[in-house]
Design an enzyme around this catalytic site. Structure first.
Site, PDB file in Angstrom:
ATOM      1  N   SER A   1     -11.578   1.723  -5.583  1.00  0.00           N
ATOM      2  CA  SER A   1     -11.284   2.149  -6.959  1.00  0.00           C
ATOM      3  C   SER A   1     -12.496   2.258  -7.858  1.00  0.00           C
ATOM      4  O   SER A   1     -12.495   1.756  -8.990  1.00  0.00           O
ATOM      5  CB  SER A   1     -10.262   1.208  -7.619  1.00  0.00           C
ATOM      6  OG  SER A   1      -9.105   1.208  -6.881  1.00  0.00           O
TER       7      SER A   1
ATOM      8  N   GLY B   1     -15.545   6.422  -3.105  1.00  0.00           N
ATOM      9  CA  GLY B   1     -14.758   6.976  -2.008  1.00  0.00           C
ATOM     10  C   GLY B   1     -14.459   5.970  -0.920  1.00  0.00           C
ATOM     11  O   GLY B   1     -14.168   6.326   0.219  1.00  0.00           O
TER      12      GLY B   1
ATOM     13  N   GLU C   1      -6.538  10.172 -15.386  1.00  0.00           N
ATOM     14  CA  GLU C   1      -6.776  10.578 -13.996  1.00  0.00           C
ATOM     15  C   GLU C   1      -5.723  11.603 -13.535  1.00  0.00           C
ATOM     16  O   GLU C   1      -6.048  12.582 -12.880  1.00  0.00           O
ATOM     17  CB  GLU C   1      -6.790   9.340 -13.090  1.00  0.00           C
ATOM     18  CG  GLU C   1      -7.189   9.675 -11.689  1.00  0.00           C
ATOM     19  CD  GLU C   1      -8.114   8.672 -11.039  1.00  0.00           C
ATOM     20  OE1 GLU C   1      -8.666   7.790 -11.726  1.00  0.00           O
ATOM     21  OE2 GLU C   1      -8.281   8.784  -9.811  1.00  0.00           O
TER      22      GLU C   1
ATOM     23  N   GLU D   1       0.843  -1.209   0.000  1.00  0.00           N
ATOM     24  CA  GLU D   1       0.000   0.000   0.000  1.00  0.00           C
ATOM     25  C   GLU D   1       0.872   1.250   0.000  1.00  0.00           C
ATOM     26  O   GLU D   1       1.851   1.335   0.748  1.00  0.00           O
ATOM     27  CB  GLU D   1      -0.910  -0.021   1.234  1.00  0.00           C
ATOM     28  CG  GLU D   1      -2.221   0.678   1.017  1.00  0.00           C
ATOM     29  CD  GLU D   1      -3.124  -0.022  -0.014  1.00  0.00           C
ATOM     30  OE1 GLU D   1      -3.008   0.280  -1.225  1.00  0.00           O
ATOM     31  OE2 GLU D   1      -3.927  -0.872   0.387  1.00  0.00           O
TER      32      GLU D   1
ATOM     33  N   ASP E   1       2.923   1.931  -5.045  1.00  0.00           N
ATOM     34  CA  ASP E   1       2.929   1.896  -6.529  1.00  0.00           C
ATOM     35  C   ASP E   1       3.651   3.103  -7.105  1.00  0.00           C
ATOM     36  O   ASP E   1       4.382   2.986  -8.091  1.00  0.00           O
ATOM     37  CB  ASP E   1       1.514   1.697  -7.128  1.00  0.00           C
ATOM     38  CG  ASP E   1       0.499   2.768  -6.777  1.00  0.00           C
ATOM     39  OD1 ASP E   1       0.764   3.608  -5.895  1.00  0.00           O
ATOM     40  OD2 ASP E   1      -0.587   2.764  -7.413  1.00  0.00           O
TER      41      ASP E   1
ATOM     42  N   ASP F   1      -4.639   0.864  -9.440  1.00  0.00           N
ATOM     43  CA  ASP F   1      -6.088   0.695  -9.532  1.00  0.00           C
ATOM     44  C   ASP F   1      -6.527   0.371 -10.960  1.00  0.00           C
ATOM     45  O   ASP F   1      -7.311  -0.545 -11.193  1.00  0.00           O
ATOM     46  CB  ASP F   1      -6.807   1.962  -9.045  1.00  0.00           C
ATOM     47  CG  ASP F   1      -6.374   2.351  -7.647  1.00  0.00           C
ATOM     48  OD1 ASP F   1      -5.709   1.536  -6.982  1.00  0.00           O
ATOM     49  OD2 ASP F   1      -6.701   3.472  -7.219  1.00  0.00           O
TER      50      ASP F   1
END
Ligand code: GLA
Length: 391
Positions: free
Chosen positions: A132, A128, A166, A34, A37, A178
Site C-alpha cells: 500500500s 507495487g 483513488e 484478502e 474488503d 489500505d
C-alpha cells in the site's frame, strides 16, 4: 540517512528554507481477509514501520509545488488544473502526482479549505509490492492538508476520502482496507475492521511472534485489470445468488452452508471466486478468538488456508509467491505464510516465533534465491501508528 533527514535536506536545497512541518503515513500488511474488503467482509491488517514522509510548508502562491524525491521530478498544480489532471503548463500530471492531486480533489469535493503547499516527499514502502505505497502517499498528504487547512477530520473519514481519490480520480477501484490501515494504525496492534459497518477495534499481536515480510521482488503489470475482473465476478455472483437468496446485498451475507447448496448453479469461474470470498470472510471472522487467546498455531493455519484459496480459487498468486510461501511453511518457527495485498507479485506475510525470526528470514532468503535466482528482500516489521504530523 533516515528519510526524514533526506527529504528535509532536499526540501531545503529545492526551496531555500527549512520545511515548516513533517508528516508521515505508513504502508500496511494484511494478515487475513484478502479480497474481501469490497465484499463487505472483515480484514485484519496492521500499519507497518515503513512509510511515506512529507516535508511541507504553506505558500502564498495559488498553486502547489511538489517534489517527488523517489522520482527526482517536480509537479505543479492548482485547484484550477485539478479537474483536467494537468500541471500549470497544461501538461498531464505524472502518474505519481495523481495521488496527491486526487487527495486535493476529494478534499475540494468535501468543501474543506485546501491551501497551496510546497512539499518534498519520499517513501520507503516499496512500490507495487502489495504494501500500500499509494495509500501511504494519500494519507500523508491528508495530514499535510489537514495541518495547513486548519480543520480536523476523523481518521476513518480521511481514509474514506483517500479511497474516493483513488477510485474516482486515480481510477483504481480499491476497497477501504489500505487507506484505513494507513490512517488508523496503532503501534503493536493488529486492526480488525468490519468493512460494512466500518466499526473497528485493535487486537494485540501475541508477544511471542514476529511479522516477517518477504518481497518476491516480482512486479506484475496489468494488475488493475485483473483486480477489477475479480470485483466484477463477485458482483455477478451476488446477482446470480439473489435468485435464491433475494435479501443478500453482498457476498458477506452468504453463509458457507448456503453457498455450498447453491454453488453448482454458478458458472465455474464465478463459483471459484465467490467461494474464496465466502470462506475467507468466515476465516477472518473465526480468526478473532485464536488471536485474542494468543493461539498463534490456529491463526497461522487460517493464514495458510487463505494462501491456498488465493492461489487455487481466486487465482491471484504467481509462481514466485507460491515458492516463497511453500519454503516459508516448511521452515521451523513459521506458524503461517501467505501472499499479502492484491497479489500477482509483491510480498508475502509470515507469522513466525519471535526467537526464530532471524534464522527464518535467512533460511527463507537462501531457499528462495536458490529456487528462483531472485534475491528477495526480507524484513521483520513492527505494527506502527497511523498517519500523523511529526513536527
Ligand atoms: C488492494 C486493494 C484493497 C484490497 C486488497 C486485497 O490492496 O487496494 O482495497 O482489496 O487489494 O485484499
Amino acid at each position: 540517512m533516515h528519510l526524514i533527514d533526506r527529504i528535509t535536506t532536499l526540501y531545503r536545497e529545492e526551496f531555500g528554507h527549512t520545511p515548516a512541518h513533517i508528516a508521515r503515513a505508513p504502508g500496511r500488511v494484511n494478515l487475513l481477509g484478502e479480497h474481501v474488503d469490497y465484499n463487505d467482509g472483515f480484514v485484519l491488517p496492521a500499519a507497518i514501520d515503513r512509510a511515506t514522509y512529507i516535508a511541507f510548508s504553506p505558500t502564498n502562491a495559488s498553486h502547489c509545488t511538489l517534489r517527488a524525491v523517489d522520482f527526482n521530478q517536480q509537479a505543479r498544480f492548482s485547484p484550477l488544473t485539478i479537474p483536467s489532471k494537468t500541471q500549470l503548463d497544461l501538461s498531464p500530471l505524472p502518474e505519481w502526482a495523481l495521488y496527491p492531486a486526487g487527495v486535493m480533489w476529494s478534499l475540494m469535493e468535501e468543501r474543506v479549505p485546501v491551501p497551496s503547499m510546497i512539499a518534498a516527499f519520499a517513501s520507503d514502502v516499496p512500490r507495487g509490492s502489495g504494501l500500500s505505497s499509494s495509500a501511504s502517499v494519500e494519507m500523508a498528504f491528508m495530514i499535510a492538508w489537514q495541518t495547513l487547512g486548519g480543520w480536523i477530520l476523523a481518521s476513518m473519514k480521511r481514509a474514506l476520502l483517500g479511497q474516493k481519490a483513488e477510485n474516482k480520480y486515480v481510477g483504481v477501484n480499491c476497497g477501504i482496507m489500505d487507506q484505513f490501515a494507513s490512517a488508523c494504525g496503532v503501534e503493536n496492534r493488529l486492526l480488525l475492521l468490519d468493512c460494512r459497518s466500518l466499526e473497528w477495534k485493535t487486537v494485540p499481536l501475541p508477544d511471542s511472534v514476529s511479522i516477517v515480510i518477504a518481497d518476491t521482488t516480482v512486479r506484475r503489470k496489468l494488475t488493475t485489470g485483473e483486480y477489477n475482473k475479480r470485483r466484477s465476478a463477485c458482483e455477478e455472483a451476488v446477482r446470480l445468488l439473489q435468485q435464491d437468496l433475494p435479501n443478500i446485498r453482498s457476498l458477506r451475507d452468504v453463509a458457507v452452508d448456503d453457498f455450498n447448496c447453491l454453488a453448482k448453479g454458478l458458472p465455474g469461474e464465478i463459483e471459484k471466486r465467490a467461494r474464496h470470498v465466502v470462506e475467507e470472510i468466515r476465516r477472518s471472522h473465526q480468526a478473532q478468538a485464536p488471536l485474542e487467546a494468543g493461539d498463534v498455531q490456529n491463526f497461522g493455519k487460517l493464514m495458510n488456508e487463505c494462501h491456498a484459496s488465493l492461489r487455487d480459487l481466486y487465482e491471484v498468486s504467481c509462481p514466485e509467491l507460491n515458492t516463497m510461501v511453500s519454503i516459508a511453511q516448511s521452515l521451523d518457527g513459521c506458524y503461517g505464510a501467505r501472499l499479502t495485498g492484491a497479489g500477482f507479485g509483491g510480498c508475502t506475510v509470515n507469522l513466525v516465533a519471535k526467537e526464530q525470526a532471524d534464522g527464518f528470514a535467512r533460511a527463507l532468503a537462501k531457499g528462495y534465491e536458490s529456487e528462483t535466482g531472485l534475491r528477495p528482500e526480507i524484513y521483520i516489521t513492527r505494527a506502527s501508528n497511523g498517519a500523523e504530523l511529526i513536527r
